[in-house]
Design a protein around this motif. Structure first.
Motif, mmCIF file in Angstrom:
data_model
loop_
_atom_site.group_PDB
_atom_site.id
_atom_site.type_symbol
_atom_site.label_atom_id
_atom_site.label_comp_id
_atom_site.label_asym_id
_atom_site.label_seq_id
_atom_site.Cartn_x
_atom_site.Cartn_y
_atom_site.Cartn_z
ATOM 1 N N PRO A 177 0.831 -1.214 0.000
ATOM 2 C CA PRO A 177 0.000 0.000 0.000
ATOM 3 C C PRO A 177 0.861 1.258 0.000
ATOM 4 C CG PRO A 177 0.005 -1.021 2.156
ATOM 5 C CD PRO A 177 0.694 -1.975 1.251
ATOM 6 N N GLY A 178 0.328 2.293 -0.607
ATOM 7 C CA GLY A 178 1.052 3.562 -0.654
ATOM 8 C C GLY A 178 0.804 4.411 0.580
ATOM 9 N N ASP A 179 1.281 5.644 0.509
ATOM 10 C CA ASP A 179 1.148 6.556 1.648
ATOM 11 C C ASP A 179 -0.310 6.982 1.811
ATOM 12 O OD1 ASP A 179 3.834 6.382 1.938
ATOM 13 O OD2 ASP A 179 4.279 8.201 0.781
ATOM 14 N N ILE A 180 -0.683 7.230 3.041
ATOM 15 C CA ILE A 180 -2.031 7.738 3.342
ATOM 16 C C ILE A 180 -2.039 9.255 3.160
ATOM 17 C CG2 ILE A 180 -3.802 7.952 5.132
ATOM 18 C CD1 ILE A 180 -2.729 5.385 6.337
ATOM 19 N N GLU A 181 -3.015 9.711 2.446
ATOM 20 C CA GLU A 181 -3.102 11.157 2.237
ATOM 21 C C GLU A 181 -3.522 11.869 3.530
ATOM 22 O OE1 GLU A 181 -5.760 11.856 -0.919
ATOM 23 O OE2 GLU A 181 -4.525 10.822 -2.439
ATOM 24 N N PHE A 182 -2.974 13.026 3.685
ATOM 25 C CA PHE A 182 -3.279 13.834 4.872
ATOM 26 C C PHE A 182 -4.699 14.355 4.790
ATOM 27 C CE2 PHE A 182 -3.460 18.009 6.932
ATOM 28 C CZ PHE A 182 -3.162 17.644 8.221
ATOM 29 N N GLU A 183 -5.449 14.215 5.869
ATOM 30 C CA GLU A 183 -6.814 14.716 5.945
ATOM 31 C C GLU A 183 -6.849 15.852 6.960
ATOM 32 O OE1 GLU A 183 -9.951 11.846 6.121
ATOM 33 O OE2 GLU A 183 -8.547 10.231 5.536
ATOM 34 N N ASP A 184 -7.121 16.998 6.483
ATOM 35 C CA ASP A 184 -7.107 18.192 7.342
ATOM 36 C C ASP A 184 -8.476 18.362 7.972
ATOM 37 O OD1 ASP A 184 -6.611 20.504 8.594
ATOM 38 O OD2 ASP A 184 -6.078 21.668 6.804
ATOM 39 N N PHE A 185 -8.569 18.043 9.260
ATOM 40 C CA PHE A 185 -9.832 18.161 9.975
ATOM 41 C C PHE A 185 -10.074 19.576 10.493
ATOM 42 C CE2 PHE A 185 -8.871 13.679 10.201
ATOM 43 C CZ PHE A 185 -10.089 13.122 9.834
ATOM 44 N N THR A 186 -9.088 20.476 10.285
ATOM 45 C CA THR A 186 -9.311 21.870 10.731
ATOM 46 C C THR A 186 -10.231 22.609 9.783
ATOM 47 O OG1 THR A 186 -7.362 22.617 9.504
ATOM 48 C CG2 THR A 186 -7.043 21.915 11.793
#
Length: 592
Positions: free
Chosen positions: A279-288
């Protein structure tokens, strides 16, 4: 140096010594026999040892001998078998060249010894007889001399006595003369006997006994030479097999040197490579940032019971992480009705196919594999399909060879009717044609699957991409396809997934909701005929004689879904239970 002159008076000692020599020879024969038995026993033990560790035919163990290290071990076992054969050769040669020959020689030696000592005793008895005759003649001569002397003294006494008549004197004189004559005769006889005895004795001790003892000496020397030659043969028998034993050891060394750790490591890769990309990298999820997020109606608002809500959207995809993570559900997990999104999700049936994959994987555990090897990872599936294609092509070639041979035979029969009926091979040619056609159809089928797998294998230069917890939009046709590129809970694989499912719902939470749906109605009962240890995910353990509820009958894949109580349900092999269906029960909703 001759026993006849040096040991002329040691007849008894020579008899004992020659008997001791025969005993030594027999002892050596016994020693060689025991050595041959040891060699046979050793060879048998070596063969049994080699056979014990040989791989069993048509078993999983036989497949393990494709590695260089195990092939070297197999070569060592084969060489040890040949090594054992050389010890059998040693035993056979010692038996034929030493034991058998010496046994016959001992019998001949005993007969020869008996003959020589018989002649010696005969000569000894003859000289003893001559000695006795001499002694008898001597005693008789001595007796006659004494009697003649007494007769002479009596005559002289009678002749000197004046009172004795002349007739008595004359009688005494005649008696004295007779005794003297007898003494002379005894003397002559004694002298003749003595000369004869001396002649016999000289011939006995200088001719007969030396000849006999010389033969005994030669016999004993031959025995000594023979036992020496046998000891030399004893060593030569071993020396003859040393080159072959050396070759066996050289082959073992060669096999050991052929061990290639790099090759074995590569074979491990080829044996277990799945063909999947990590699996590749997990994308950043900006919860702000304000986001409109969709939450499953069945998700828990407070999983810890502390009043704090925990979002579940950014988690890892359960389908992608099954090889590494297993989900543990709490038996007290709250059950809530499914939302409208669940009904929409059920329409596309991705979860249904996951159950089908699970049941198919469980069937594979029991030896029932799909024909297209879809239970295997892509790389392993490609290898199996390629092997199947090669095997079918070999079978086709065999059938073609048989057809060509029969065709030539038919041509010969046509040209020479006396050799056979040409029509007799038509039926077989027809069968071969049908078999070839069937095999070619099979090849086409497997080549199609092979082309499909080779087209779906990811390229080496492609960047792997990890699935997120949300489903990406896709066309409706992909929604109805099986969830590909997933590993089933028991390690089996379904086809690779090129696109993700349509709805943007968290996979982990939605799986929880699906697992916690309302229980299916029972359609009957069943009795466990045998004990089943349900060690795979999706199965349930049952004990022999236990009564359970049936909630889904066998759909042809060999599994029946049962329930023990509200929280325990799963699949068991249909052959392990006896099912009693309720005729009045309505058809339960199934997932297959």
């Amino acid at each position: 140096m001759s026993w006849g002159t040096e040991l002329w008076d040691q007849f008894d000692n020579l008899e004992k010594h020659t008997q001791w020599g025969i005993d030594v020879l027999e002892k050596y024969i016994k020693f060689v026999k025991e050595r041959t038995e040891i060699e046979l026993s050793y060879a048998k033990q070596l063969r049994n040892l080699s056979k014990k560790y040989q791989p069993k035919k048509n078993s999983k163990e036989e497949e393990e001998y494709r590695y260089t290290s195990t092939r070297a071990f197999l070569a060592t076992l084969n060489e040890m078998n040949d090594y054992a054969g050389q010890h059998e050769v040693i035993s056979e040669n010692m038996t034929s060249l030493i034991t058998g020959e010496l046994t016959r020689y001992v019998q001949e030696l005993k007969q020869e010894r008996k003959s020589h000592f018989h002649d010696g005793r005969k000569a000894q008895q003859h000289i003893e007889t001559c000695w006795k005759q001499l002694e008898a003649s001597k005693r008789r001569f001595e007796r006659d001399c004494k009697e003649a002397d007494r007769a002479q003294q009596y005559f002289e006494k009678m002749d000197a006595d004046i009172n004795v008549t002349k007739a008595d004197v004359e009688k005494a004189r005649q008696q004295a003369q007779l005794r003297h004559q007898m003494a002379e005769d005894s003397k002559a006889e004694y002298s003749s006997t003595l000369q004869k005895f001396n002649s016999e004795q000289h011939e006995h001790y200088y001719t007969h006994i030396p000849n006999i003892f010389q033969k005994i000496q030669e016999m004993e020397e031959r025995r000594i030479v023979r036992i020496g030659e046998s000891m030399k043969t004893f060593a030569e028998v071993d020396r003859q097999v040393i080159p072959i034993i050396g070759k066996c050891l050289d082959e073992i060394t060669k096999a050991a040197e052929s061990v290639d750790h790099k090759n074995d490591s590569q074979m491990v890769i080829e044996a277990f490579k799945s063909g999947f990309e990590p699996p590749g990298d997990i994308e950043f999820e900006d919860f702000t940032q304000p986001m409109k997020r969709t939450v499953s109606e069945s998700s828990l608002s407070n999983s810890r019971g502390d009043g704090k809500s925990e979002p579940k959207f950014g988690g890892k995809s359960k389908g992608k992480l099954w090889p590494f993570i297993k989900k543990n559900k709490s038996p007290k997990q709250q059950k809530e009705p499914l939302s409208h999104r669940f009904n929409e999700f059920m329409t596309s049936k991705p979860k249904i196919h996951c159950f089908r994959s699970l049941k198919r994987g469980l069937s594979l555990k029991l030896g029932a594999g799909p024909e297209d090897f879809s239970n295997l990872p892509p790389e392993q599936r490609r290898k199996k399909l390629q092997q199947k294609v090669d095997e079918l092509n070999r079978d086709i070639q065999k059938e073609l060879d048989q057809r060509d041979a029969l065709t030539k035979m038919k041509d010969v029969y046509i040209k020479n009717p006396q050799m056979g009926d040409a029509a007799s091979v038509d039926h077989r040619l027809s069968e071969l044609a049908q078999n070839i056609e069937k095999l070619r159809l099979e090849v086409q089928k497997f080549e199609g699957w092979l082309a499909e797998v080779e087209g779906r294998l990811p390229a080496r230069n492609e960047q792997p991409r990890r699935q997120s917890g949300m489903y990406e939009p896709q066309n409706p046709s992909a929604v109805n396809s099986c969830a590909q590129d997933r590993e089933s809970p028991d390690g089996s694989y379904t086809e690779e997934q090129s696109q993700e499912t349509e709805m943007k719902v968290p996979a982990t939470d939605f799986d929880d909701e699906f697992d916690d749906e309302e229980p299916l109605p029972t359609i009957g009962t069943c009795k466990a005929l045998y004990t089943f240890e349900g060690q795979n995910e999706g199965t349930i353990s049952v004990a022999e004689g236990e009564m359970l509820y049936v909630i889904e009958e066998d759909k042809g894949d060999g599994w029946t879904r049962i329930r023990r109580n509200e929280d325990e349900e799963g699949y068991v092999p249909t052959s392990y239970v006896e099912v009693y269906l309720d005729k009045n029960a309505k058809g339960a909703m199934t997932y297959i």
